[in-house]
Motif scaffolding. Sequence first.
Motif, PDB file in Angstrom:
ATOM      1  N   LYS A  15       1.053 -46.795   3.890  1.00 58.18           N
ATOM      2  CA  LYS A  15       0.197 -45.847   3.191  1.00 58.18           C
ATOM      3  C   LYS A  15      -0.300 -46.408   1.872  1.00 58.18           C
ATOM      4  CE  LYS A  15       2.528 -41.817   5.162  1.00 58.18           C
ATOM      5  NZ  LYS A  15       3.247 -40.544   4.863  1.00 58.18           N
ATOM      6  N   MET A  16      -0.280 -47.725   1.750  1.00 60.47           N
ATOM      7  CA  MET A  16      -0.656 -48.317   0.452  1.00 60.47           C
ATOM      8  C   MET A  16      -2.087 -47.952   0.103  1.00 60.47           C
ATOM      9  SD  MET A  16      -1.194 -52.348   1.229  1.00 60.47           S
ATOM     10  CE  MET A  16      -2.459 -52.929   2.349  1.00 60.47           C
ATOM     11  N   ASN A  17      -2.311 -47.768  -1.190  1.00 56.60           N
ATOM     12  CA  ASN A  17      -3.639 -47.389  -1.662  1.00 56.60           C
ATOM     13  C   ASN A  17      -4.264 -48.453  -2.546  1.00 56.60           C
ATOM     14  OD1 ASN A  17      -2.170 -47.218  -3.974  1.00 56.60           O
ATOM     15  ND2 ASN A  17      -2.382 -44.981  -4.213  1.00 56.60           N
ATOM     16  N   PHE A  18      -3.724 -49.695  -2.494  1.00 56.61           N
ATOM     17  CA  PHE A  18      -4.246 -50.828  -3.237  1.00 56.61           C
ATOM     18  C   PHE A  18      -4.138 -50.639  -4.735  1.00 56.61           C
ATOM     19  CE2 PHE A  18      -6.807 -51.128   0.728  1.00 56.61           C
ATOM     20  CZ  PHE A  18      -6.077 -52.179   1.261  1.00 56.61           C
ATOM     21  N   ASP A  19      -3.080 -49.990  -5.195  1.00 58.18           N
ATOM     22  CA  ASP A  19      -2.834 -49.916  -6.630  1.00 58.18           C
ATOM     23  C   ASP A  19      -2.173 -51.196  -7.125  1.00 58.18           C
ATOM     24  OD1 ASP A  19      -3.922 -47.460  -6.931  1.00 58.18           O
ATOM     25  OD2 ASP A  19      -2.034 -46.377  -6.678  1.00 58.18           O
TER      26      ASP A  19
ATOM     27  N   ALA B 256      -3.730 -55.664  -2.403  1.00 58.26           N
ATOM     28  CA  ALA B 256      -5.150 -55.812  -2.079  1.00 58.26           C
ATOM     29  C   ALA B 256      -5.430 -57.194  -1.513  1.00 58.26           C
ATOM     30  CB  ALA B 256      -5.998 -55.582  -3.333  1.00 58.26           C
ATOM     31  N   SER B 257      -4.773 -58.207  -2.082  1.00 56.83           N
ATOM     32  CA  SER B 257      -4.994 -59.575  -1.635  1.00 56.83           C
ATOM     33  C   SER B 257      -4.542 -59.769  -0.199  1.00 56.83           C
ATOM     34  CB  SER B 257      -4.279 -60.555  -2.554  1.00 56.83           C
ATOM     35  OG  SER B 257      -4.795 -60.465  -3.862  1.00 56.83           O
ATOM     36  N   VAL B 258      -3.369 -59.167   0.141  1.00 56.56           N
ATOM     37  CA  VAL B 258      -2.846 -59.289   1.504  1.00 56.56           C
ATOM     38  C   VAL B 258      -3.848 -58.720   2.501  1.00 56.56           C
ATOM     39  CG1 VAL B 258      -1.081 -58.453   3.094  1.00 56.56           C
ATOM     40  CG2 VAL B 258      -0.433 -59.309   0.819  1.00 56.56           C
TER      41      VAL B 258
ATOM     42  N   GLY C  95     -19.132 -59.172  -2.945  1.00 63.99           N
ATOM     43  CA  GLY C  95     -17.817 -58.661  -3.291  1.00 63.99           C
ATOM     44  C   GLY C  95     -17.577 -57.257  -2.768  1.00 63.99           C
ATOM     45  N   TYR C  96     -16.322 -56.848  -2.852  1.00 68.95           N
ATOM     46  CA  TYR C  96     -15.899 -55.507  -2.444  1.00 68.95           C
ATOM     47  C   TYR C  96     -15.050 -54.922  -3.553  1.00 68.95           C
ATOM     48  CZ  TYR C  96     -17.100 -57.323   2.187  1.00 68.95           C
ATOM     49  OH  TYR C  96     -17.747 -57.889   3.251  1.00 68.95           O
ATOM     50  N   ASN C  97     -15.302 -53.655  -3.863  1.00 68.44           N
ATOM     51  CA  ASN C  97     -14.450 -53.027  -4.865  1.00 68.44           C
ATOM     52  C   ASN C  97     -13.238 -52.379  -4.205  1.00 68.44           C
ATOM     53  OD1 ASN C  97     -15.185 -50.356  -3.956  1.00 68.44           O
ATOM     54  ND2 ASN C  97     -17.075 -50.506  -5.160  1.00 68.44           N
ATOM     55  N   VAL C  98     -12.322 -51.948  -5.027  1.00 67.42           N
ATOM     56  CA  VAL C  98     -11.061 -51.411  -4.523  1.00 67.42           C
ATOM     57  C   VAL C  98     -11.284 -50.209  -3.615  1.00 67.42           C
ATOM     58  CG1 VAL C  98      -8.914 -50.275  -5.193  1.00 67.42           C
ATOM     59  CG2 VAL C  98      -9.709 -52.276  -6.452  1.00 67.42           C
ATOM     60  N   GLN C  99     -12.221 -49.345  -3.965  1.00 69.13           N
ATOM     61  CA  GLN C  99     -12.448 -48.150  -3.151  1.00 69.13           C
ATOM     62  C   GLN C  99     -12.990 -48.505  -1.771  1.00 69.13           C
ATOM     63  OE1 GLN C  99     -11.467 -45.129  -3.394  1.00 69.13           O
ATOM     64  NE2 GLN C  99     -12.517 -44.507  -1.514  1.00 69.13           N
ATOM     65  N   GLU C 100     -13.844 -49.530  -1.696  1.00 66.59           N
ATOM     66  CA  GLU C 100     -14.357 -49.967  -0.391  1.00 66.59           C
ATOM     67  C   GLU C 100     -13.222 -50.465   0.491  1.00 66.59           C
ATOM     68  OE1 GLU C 100     -18.886 -51.551  -1.165  1.00 66.59           O
ATOM     69  OE2 GLU C 100     -17.253 -52.700  -2.069  1.00 66.59           O
ATOM     70  N   MET C 101     -12.255 -51.150  -0.112  1.00 63.26           N
ATOM     71  CA  MET C 101     -11.107 -51.625   0.664  1.00 63.26           C
ATOM     72  C   MET C 101     -10.199 -50.467   1.070  1.00 63.26           C
ATOM     73  SD  MET C 101     -10.147 -55.325  -1.005  1.00 63.26           S
ATOM     74  CE  MET C 101     -10.058 -54.811  -2.705  1.00 63.26           C
ATOM     75  N   ARG C 102     -10.014 -49.503   0.172  1.00 64.28           N
ATOM     76  CA  ARG C 102      -9.221 -48.315   0.519  1.00 64.28           C
ATOM     77  C   ARG C 102      -9.847 -47.592   1.713  1.00 64.28           C
ATOM     78  NH1 ARG C 102      -9.287 -46.743  -5.225  1.00 64.28           N
ATOM     79  NH2 ARG C 102      -7.315 -47.346  -6.214  1.00 64.28           N
ATOM     80  N   ALA C 103     -11.187 -47.401   1.638  1.00 65.32           N
ATOM     81  CA  ALA C 103     -11.885 -46.668   2.697  1.00 65.32           C
ATOM     82  C   ALA C 103     -11.771 -47.396   4.037  1.00 65.32           C
ATOM     83  CB  ALA C 103     -13.354 -46.480   2.317  1.00 65.32           C
ATOM     84  N   ALA C 104     -11.892 -48.731   4.012  1.00 67.09           N
ATOM     85  CA  ALA C 104     -11.772 -49.503   5.242  1.00 67.09           C
ATOM     86  C   ALA C 104     -10.377 -49.365   5.827  1.00 67.09           C
ATOM     87  CB  ALA C 104     -12.105 -50.967   4.974  1.00 67.09           C
ATOM     88  N   ARG C 105      -9.379 -49.401   4.947  1.00 68.18           N
ATOM     89  CA  ARG C 105      -7.989 -49.277   5.397  1.00 68.18           C
ATOM     90  C   ARG C 105      -7.733 -47.895   5.985  1.00 68.18           C
ATOM     91  NH1 ARG C 105      -3.211 -52.395   6.118  1.00 68.18           N
ATOM     92  NH2 ARG C 105      -1.482 -50.919   6.123  1.00 68.18           N
ATOM     93  N   MET C 106      -8.223 -46.863   5.336  1.00 71.91           N
ATOM     94  CA  MET C 106      -7.992 -45.498   5.783  1.00 71.91           C
ATOM     95  C   MET C 106      -8.669 -45.240   7.130  1.00 71.91           C
ATOM     96  SD  MET C 106      -8.992 -41.907   3.878  1.00 71.91           S
ATOM     97  CE  MET C 106     -10.724 -42.086   4.264  1.00 71.91           C
ATOM     98  N   ALA C 107      -9.892 -45.787   7.291  1.00 68.54           N
ATOM     99  CA  ALA C 107     -10.630 -45.561   8.532  1.00 68.54           C
ATOM    100  C   ALA C 107     -10.167 -46.471   9.663  1.00 68.54           C
ATOM    101  CB  ALA C 107     -12.119 -45.780   8.285  1.00 68.54           C
ATOM    102  N   GLY C 108      -9.350 -47.453   9.331  1.00 64.88           N
ATOM    103  CA  GLY C 108      -8.903 -48.388  10.358  1.00 64.88           C
ATOM    104  C   GLY C 108     -10.018 -49.286  10.851  1.00 64.88           C
ATOM    105  N   LYS C 109     -11.020 -49.507  10.011  1.00 63.57           N
ATOM    106  CA  LYS C 109     -12.160 -50.343  10.373  1.00 63.57           C
ATOM    107  C   LYS C 109     -12.194 -51.576   9.481  1.00 63.57           C
ATOM    108  CE  LYS C 109     -15.080 -46.540  11.999  1.00 63.57           C
ATOM    109  NZ  LYS C 109     -16.389 -45.846  11.819  1.00 63.57           N
ATOM    110  N   PRO C 110     -12.758 -52.662   9.988  1.00 60.92           N
ATOM    111  CA  PRO C 110     -12.858 -53.870   9.156  1.00 60.92           C
ATOM    112  C   PRO C 110     -13.866 -53.664   8.037  1.00 60.92           C
ATOM    113  CG  PRO C 110     -14.022 -54.183  11.218  1.00 60.92           C
ATOM    114  CD  PRO C 110     -13.289 -52.886  11.346  1.00 60.92           C
ATOM    115  N   LEU C 111     -13.759 -54.493   7.029  1.00 54.77           N
ATOM    116  CA  LEU C 111     -14.727 -54.444   5.932  1.00 54.77           C
ATOM    117  C   LEU C 111     -16.129 -54.730   6.447  1.00 54.77           C
ATOM    118  CD1 LEU C 111     -12.783 -56.357   3.138  1.00 54.77           C
ATOM    119  CD2 LEU C 111     -13.403 -53.939   3.112  1.00 54.77           C
ATOM    120  N   ASP C 112     -17.111 -54.143   5.803  1.00 50.82           N
ATOM    121  CA  ASP C 112     -18.514 -54.328   6.179  1.00 50.82           C
ATOM    122  C   ASP C 112     -18.909 -55.796   5.980  1.00 50.82           C
ATOM    123  OD1 ASP C 112     -21.213 -54.245   6.593  1.00 50.82           O
ATOM    124  OD2 ASP C 112     -21.546 -52.457   5.376  1.00 50.82           O
ATOM    125  N   ALA C 113     -19.278 -56.451   7.073  1.00 50.02           N
ATOM    126  CA  ALA C 113     -19.620 -57.881   7.008  1.00 50.02           C
ATOM    127  C   ALA C 113     -21.054 -58.119   6.554  1.00 50.02           C
ATOM    128  CB  ALA C 113     -19.404 -58.532   8.365  1.00 50.02           C
TER     129      ALA C 113
END
Length: 337
Positions: free
Chosen positions: A26-30, A35-37, A120-138
């Motif tokens: 349930k990490m939220n990238f705080d 975030a790096s992992v 680049g991607y900000n922290v919220q974009e990474m949180r949203a990708a993680r929550m939705a279970g989808k890869p980052l927007d390429a």
Amino acid sequence: MKDYNMDDYSALKGSTLIKGLASNEKMNFDSVEAASVFFARELDYVKAKAYEKKYPQLSALSFFPITSEIPEGAETATYYCYDIAGMASIINNYATDLPRVDIKGESHTANIKSIGDSYGYNVQEMRAARMAGKPLDARKSIAAKRASDYLINKIAFAGDKKNNLIGIFSEGNDIPHYVLSTVEVDGVQYTDWAHKNADQILEDINGMQKFTDKITMSVEKPDTLALPSYVYIDLATRRIPDTETTILSFIKSHAPYLKNFESFAELQDTAADVNPSGKNVAFMYTKDAEKFSMEIPLPFLQYPAQISKLETEVPCEARTAGLIIYYPLSMLLAYGI
């Protein structure tokens, strides 16, 4: 539990707290490390996706010979063009003054320049990708590669005078120009092929071949004709009256030496950013890396991600020397087709 701010994380790397965050579903990238992992794994997908996406062709990257012979660390590259100096002559049996034959070389230097951009991607974009279970927007990675490729392609045509990079339309590149024939329609003189029939167009094309043959003493025989896209479409679809034969088919059967016919959007009169002439241009050339090449010492490269505050940035780089033209007489430009 103590609250930590961003300045504390450099001291906390490797601690049990950070490791726990990194493994928490349930990490939220705080945490920077968490975030790096996530990002390291996602970036592999993003980089691969950048090479899969297809866009309208960049003609130089699609059709010109491409070489990467120059080391990526070089700032300049020097090459030589050689010619024979002197002639043989008839001599008598006891001749002592034999004419001297030698070779002379002229050096040319090409600059090599870096091309850079990033995404680049900000922290919220990474949180949203993680929550939705989808890869980052390429698409950001794809856009960065497209921007880099576009500039390299533009240099191949227009060059870059400020940085001394040569292109097809650069001044002083020694590529010959051919003067097209004219036809009169309703009292107006035209050179463009839209106003010419199949025989008149073939006369222009074979005239270009004859011109190259004459100025090179039959040494150069260009095998490729590149045309503006809509001129190519016109020739490929316009039939010769009372026949089922298109003008392009007719030309292919009656133009000696030509093996390849190509369609370049960059040769159109409307492509002002790469074609400064404002005219439709035909480009006849020999498709051979021994004659010319687009030198790219460093193809598009995405560096490891760099974390800065609330954003993870990926720097990108490429290096190019523009066009290196060893035999300019193996090419020909005709303006106003």
